[in-house]
Scaffold this motif. Structure first.
Motif, short mmCIF file in Angstrom:
data_model
loop_
_atom_site.label_atom_id
_atom_site.label_comp_id
_atom_site.label_asym_id
_atom_site.label_seq_id
_atom_site.Cartn_x
_atom_site.Cartn_y
_atom_site.Cartn_z
N ALA A 291 1.07 -1.20 -0.07
CA ALA A 291 -0.38 -0.47 0.03
C ALA A 291 0.83 1.63 0.22
N MET A 292 2.20 0.70 1.11
CA MET A 292 3.14 2.64 0.66
C MET A 292 3.38 2.31 -0.45
N PHE A 293 3.82 1.37 -1.24
CA PHE A 293 4.70 1.91 -2.70
C PHE A 293 3.63 2.11 -3.31
N MET A 294 1.54 1.72 -3.85
CA MET A 294 0.87 2.20 -4.44
C MET A 294 0.95 3.58 -3.88
N PHE B 98 -1.44 4.12 -17.33
CA PHE B 98 -1.50 3.20 -17.29
C PHE B 98 0.58 2.47 -17.44
N LEU B 99 0.85 3.85 -17.86
CA LEU B 99 2.59 3.95 -18.02
C LEU B 99 3.23 3.16 -15.81
N TYR C 60 5.35 0.34 -11.78
CA TYR C 60 5.45 -0.56 -10.82
C TYR C 60 5.11 -2.14 -11.03
N HIS C 61 4.16 -2.67 -12.18
CA HIS C 61 5.24 -4.55 -11.56
C HIS C 61 6.20 -4.66 -12.46
N LYS C 62 7.14 -3.33 -12.91
CA LYS C 62 8.41 -4.17 -13.61
C LYS C 62 8.88 -3.75 -12.87
N PRO D 285 8.40 -6.77 -8.28
CA PRO D 285 9.88 -7.91 -8.63
C PRO D 285 10.13 -7.46 -6.47
N TYR D 286 10.19 -6.77 -6.43
CA TYR D 286 10.88 -6.25 -5.48
C TYR D 286 9.96 -6.38 -4.06
#
Length: 191
Positions: free
Chosen positions: A57-60, A171-172, A177-179, A183-184
């Motif tokens: 949630a923090m990263f989002m 979208f970018l 985020y997913h790239k 993974p992190y």
């Protein structure tokens, strides 16, 4: 060709702006104010923090904030480069339109459209696996951006381009985020 598009844009703006009714001026003036939407922003972040682990949630949340900074910076640079007068500052039409706001600065493209569509789209993408009803969040940018025509400060093309830039930016950032972050987060989870 560009002159024809600009003329079409002006005519559509004048028509839509002229649909305004004094009885609704307070409503649209309130809708166009960013602070009106603060409870919705709070709801966005509460939902992220309820449905995702704290770290995720923090990263989002950080991704949404960086997106907003990116979109607003890109919007401001574009406005300065294009230097299109706002309808309320355009002497050719400002005597025949309804003006409820009088910002200075330039019109193309709408920061209200780019920021609201970017935030809504990214939050939608994050929350759609958790809530089926999050598409209702799009009511906000639709009302928010239409209000800019109603109050006399943006042409339809400003809105359409701003919404497109905001949506594509979201979208970018979702892809980034997913790239890079997903993974992190996966590598920090205990086995």
């Amino acid at each position: 060709m560009l002159e024809k598009i600009a003329e079409w844009d002006r005519n559509i703006f004048i028509y839509l702006n002229s649909l305004g009714i004094e009885d609704y001026d307070v409503f649209w003036s309130t809708v166009t104010n960013i602070s009106t939407w603060t409870p919705l922003f709070v709801l966005f972040f509460i939902l992220l923090w309820i449905k995702y682990p704290k770290k995720e949630a923090m990263f989002m949340t950080l991704t949404v904030l960086v997106l907003v900074a990116f979109v607003m910076g890109f919007t401001d640079l574009t406005k300065e480069f294009v230097a299109r007068l706002r309808p309320n500052n355009n002497e050719e039409i400002n005597k025949v339109i309804r003006i409820l706001r009088s910002p200075s600065g330039y019109s193309f493209f709408s920061g209200h459209a780019s920021s609201s569509f970017s935030i809504t789209t990214l939050v939608f993408l994050f929350l759609r696996p958790k809530y089926k009803w999050v598409s209702f969040f799009y009511i906000w940018p639709l009302l928010f951006t239409f209000s800019r025509i109603y109050v006399g400060v943006h042409y339809p093309i400003d809105i359409l381009v701003g919404a497109t830039v905001g949506t594509l930016s979201a979208f970018l950032f979702y892809w980034l985020y997913h790239k890079f972050i997903t993974p992190y987060l996966a590598s920090t989870h205990p086995l």
